[in-house]
Design an enzyme around this catalytic site. Structure first.
Site, PDB file in Angstrom:
ATOM      1  N   LYS A 139       0.854  -1.181   0.000  1.00 42.81           N
ATOM      2  CA  LYS A 139       0.000   0.000   0.000  1.00 42.81           C
ATOM      3  C   LYS A 139       0.894   1.235   0.000  1.00 42.81           C
ATOM      4  O   LYS A 139       2.090   1.142   0.348  1.00 42.81           O
ATOM      5  CB  LYS A 139      -0.934   0.008   1.217  1.00 42.81           C
ATOM      6  CG  LYS A 139      -0.210  -0.041   2.573  1.00 42.81           C
ATOM      7  CD  LYS A 139      -1.222  -0.140   3.714  1.00 42.81           C
ATOM      8  CE  LYS A 139      -0.509  -0.220   5.067  1.00 42.81           C
ATOM      9  NZ  LYS A 139      -1.466  -0.333   6.191  1.00 42.81           N
ATOM     10  N   THR A 144      -4.787  -4.587   4.442  1.00 42.62           N
ATOM     11  CA  THR A 144      -5.506  -3.317   4.558  1.00 42.62           C
ATOM     12  C   THR A 144      -6.651  -3.320   3.551  1.00 42.62           C
ATOM     13  O   THR A 144      -6.415  -3.488   2.346  1.00 42.62           O
ATOM     14  CB  THR A 144      -4.542  -2.148   4.277  1.00 42.62           C
ATOM     15  OG1 THR A 144      -3.438  -2.225   5.196  1.00 42.62           O
ATOM     16  CG2 THR A 144      -5.245  -0.810   4.460  1.00 42.62           C
TER      17      THR A 144
END
Length: 470
Positions: A151, A189
């Site tokens: 990410k 996530t």
């Protein structure tokens, strides 16, 4: 074809260890640059090399048993990784209350913050970032490492905001798996989790999906899947439908859209791999590697002259590569390494070095020459040149074997600080690499011990280390 590192030979990672001393004996601790649930991150100065690094200070009282397990897992994985776009770990310490993890320092903040500031990126800038990210994933996946938390918050920038110097961090939930093994733990996530991760049946291609989400965000400024809750997010991701319509997408090339579509393909067996994505036309068109021709010529000249037959010299070079090179020294040669690494796997093959000669000098070298070169430079015997192997072998000899570096390396062997290296000290230092018999240790000592007294003085050590071109 998978490429596995040899377990034999001298690797820089052999010297990424727990330091049993006290942190302040080796580092001067500086200002706070970040904080989290478990502790702080501070700038620190490595006294031996006078180079700035980062120290992550984690308080054991704030950590559960599972947290500590994740930390030790990250240390175990990170110490073996040697790639220009993966944050380097140098060593770690612990005392009764804290863990201290020493890594290279990146002062430019997270890619996430850069996305917030810019809104969206040009295709040129986005392709540079994506090539490095995909190279990092290709390198990890060839070692059966799945990151699982790719990410923008886990991609750091340098202070100059050069998009060609990103660093991937946070291997805390990474996992090493068997080639055909599937993973059945849902973790990560939500915005970036691949659909198969939600279904608890996945492999390394979950990282490729996450990279696709990042590419989509880089080019549009918005995520492909957005929702008010994790449950709704999960539903959208499992459907796998996203839009590339609207004003911002009108300016994006068809090649870019095609790569995003291949990265965000729902069926994993049809989803592109990180390695294949690196040869996609969009990457090839925008990422013609640039490098300093004079620097490349000097690097290849030094590479052709590199010699390290003696075991103690090999270990010293591996130690210097692991612990004593400054960030500036390594990254000055990273552009050459990346330019030669045409398949983006984070290693250089014989063919890539031969092609490098062709690119820089206009001629190639023969099989006999390349074989001899690899025998001298490939210290771990893997059949490929790792990033650190390439850097130390292509550096200027005076910089590689400076008085300061040699004294630090000598001190690494000289455990009792007597000013001499004994056979037992050589054995203790080299045992981490492979087991040596007493006869082998005596032979190693004999290669360096010019006066035959059974010990190695600093002057004897210095002579063997600087005997590069004979």
């Amino acid at each position: 074809m998978e490429k596995q590192e040899s377990t034999a030979g001298m690797k820089a990672s052999n010297f990424v260890l727990e330091n049993k001393g006290k942190l302040k004996e080796f580092y001067k601790i500086g200002k706070l640059i970040g904080s989290g649930a478990f502790g702080d991150v501070r700038i620190c100065l490595h006294k031996e090399s006078n180079s700035q690094r980062a120290v992550k200070i984690l308080y054991k009282a704030n950590m559960t048993e599972e947290d500590e397990k994740m930390l030790l897992n990250e240390i175990d994985i990170l110490k073996d990784l040697d790639h220009p776009n993966i944050v380097k770990m140098y060593e770690f310490f612990q005392d009764e209350k804290r863990y201290y993890i020493i890594t290279e320092i990146c002062k430019g903040g997270e890619l996430f913050d850069e996305i917030i500031d810019k809104g969206h990126f040009s295709e040129q800038d986005a392709s540079v970032i994506m090539k490095q990210l995909l190279s990092c994933l290709n390198y990890c996946h060839s070692r059966n490492i799945v990151h699982r938390d790719i990410k923008p918050e886990n991609i750091l920038m340098e202070s100059n905001k050069d998009f060609n110097q990103i660093k991937v961090i946070d291997f805390g939930i990474s996992v090493v798996k068997e080639p055909d093994q599937m993973i059945n733990e849902s973790i990560g996530t939500p915005y970036y989790i691949a659909p198969e991760v939600w279904l608890k049946n996945y492999d390394e291609k979950c990282d490729v999906w996450s990279a696709g989400v990042i590419m989509y965000i880089l080019l549009s400024g918005t995520p492909p899947f957005n929702a008010a809750s994790d449950a709704e997010m999960k539903t959208k991701i499992l459907e796998g439908t996203f839009s590339m319509e609207g004003k911002v997408w009108d300016e994006v090339s068809d090649d870019a859209k095609d790569l995003i579509t291949q990265l965000l393909t729902l069926e994993t067996d049809k989803r592109i791999s990180a390695g294949d994505a690196l040869s996609h036309p969009w990457i090839a068109e925008h990422c013609d590697p640039e490098f300093d021709s004079k620097l490349a010529k000097n690097a290849l000249f030094n590479l052709s002259k590199f010699r390290a037959e003696e075991k103690i010299k090999q270990a010293t070079i591996a130690y210097i590569a692991s612990q004593l090179l400054s960030k500036k020294e390594k990254e000055s040669l990273s552009s050459v390494f990346k330019a030669f690494d045409t398949n983006g796997d984070g290693m250089l093959s014989k063919e890539e070095i031969k092609n490098g000669y062709e690119k820089v000098f206009g001629y190639s070298i023969n099989e006999e020459q390349i074989t001899a070169m690899f025998k001298a430079v490939d210290l771990d015997g893997s059949g490929y040149l790792d990033y650190s192997e390439f850097v130390v072998a292509t550096m200027n000899e005076k910089n590689l074997f400076s008085e300061k570096k040699l004294k630090a390396a000598f001190k690494m062997f000289d455990k009792d600080d007597s000013g001499y290296i004994s056979g037992d000290e050589v054995k203790e230092s080299l045992i981490r690499i492979q087991k040596f018999s007493d006869d082998e240790i005596n032979e190693i000592i004999g290669q360096v011990d010019e006066n035959g007294d059974g010990e190695i003085s600093f002057e004897e050590f210095k002579i063997i280390m600087t005997k590069m071109n004979e």
